[in-house]
Design an enzyme around this catalytic site. Sequence first.
Site, PDB file in Angstrom:
ATOM      1  N   ARG A 181      62.561  44.546  23.162  1.00  0.00           N
ATOM      2  CA  ARG A 181      61.682  46.287  22.585  1.00  0.00           C
ATOM      3  C   ARG A 181      61.730  47.010  23.661  1.00  0.00           C
ATOM      4  NH1 ARG A 181      60.059  40.972  20.561  1.00  0.00           N
ATOM      5  NH2 ARG A 181      60.847  39.906  18.788  1.00  0.00           N
ATOM      6  N   HIS A 231      65.994  50.845  19.677  1.00  0.00           N
ATOM      7  CA  HIS A 231      66.029  50.059  19.425  1.00  0.00           C
ATOM      8  C   HIS A 231      67.903  48.836  18.992  1.00  0.00           C
ATOM      9  CE1 HIS A 231      63.810  46.647  17.961  1.00  0.00           C
ATOM     10  NE2 HIS A 231      64.066  46.201  16.951  1.00  0.00           N
ATOM     11  N   HIS A 264      62.763  35.878  19.255  1.00  0.00           N
ATOM     12  CA  HIS A 264      62.048  35.482  17.721  1.00  0.00           C
ATOM     13  C   HIS A 264      61.648  34.579  17.477  1.00  0.00           C
ATOM     14  CE1 HIS A 264      66.178  38.941  16.668  1.00  0.00           C
ATOM     15  NE2 HIS A 264      65.096  39.245  16.973  1.00  0.00           N
TER      16      HIS A 264
END
Length: 315
Positions: free
Chosen positions: A168, A261, A287
């Site tokens: 990110r 992104h 995640h």
Amino acid sequence: MKTQEQFLISARPDLQAARAEWLSALAGERRLSALTVEAYERDTRQFLQFLTGHCGGPPGIADIAELKPADLRAFLASRRGAGAGARTLGRGLAGIRSLLRFLERLGMANAAGAAALRAPRQPKSLPKPLTAPDAKRVVAAGEQLAEEPWIAARNAAVLTLLYGCGLRISEALGLTGGELADAGETVLRVTGKGGKTRLVPLLPVAAKVVMEYRRLCPYHLEVEQPLFRGARGGPLNPAIIQREMVRLRSALNLPDTATPHALRHSFATHLLGRGGDLRTIQELLGHASLSTTQVYTGVDTARLLEIYEAAHPRA
């Protein structure tokens, strides 16, 4: 019969004044963007116009002090009937809730009715990755548009970490000067959402571009200070990289979906397309749930069909 848009006066003076104070607070104290404040103004104006017809006259603070979920559902139904989609309805409800919470803090209203109403279900949208050739062009040092060599090297390094490691932008800009200091490093320790740490393989090309940035950077990169610096030496603002991506989109003739992104999406999609398994990609992306990673199975459908046809006994 008058439509909502035909009401010239959509609220009584007390509510008009309170709403103006709320909008001012959004822009001043909360520092929301001008576009967000404009959207909230429009959404709440439409709500008050609806209430004018719904209640038989311009509403005042007393009229919205005890709004019920049924009143809000009626408004959302009217907006849906006018063609508003789920995202527009969700934003409109968010604006109404914000206004009611503001009035509640002043002791003028009860926001419980709005809080109890569930926002419209948002449609699931697939990530829009770049093609592999376009992603390579975006991260290439020679394609960077900054005139200062060290800034061009910095931008290439940040973008490479997004595409080459799936970071990110906040994770890349959260790296410190003590990290990526050795050209021989093969693993990057990343601190992601919720303070969770994960290990990500570091491609040699990624290590190389970061080392080039370190070599050209005019500022001393202290171990505990940010690795990536702005033009004046302070921490690099994400908006700088986002603006640079806009310039690259124009220069390289890329779609509007090409964002920083999107490089992270491209990382995951291209790995999956080359046979990477979801569990591994989940760990690389950080995640918490596999279901979050599974969205990428809907992106590279053509590649998945090729694997299916090649591997399935009945294909």
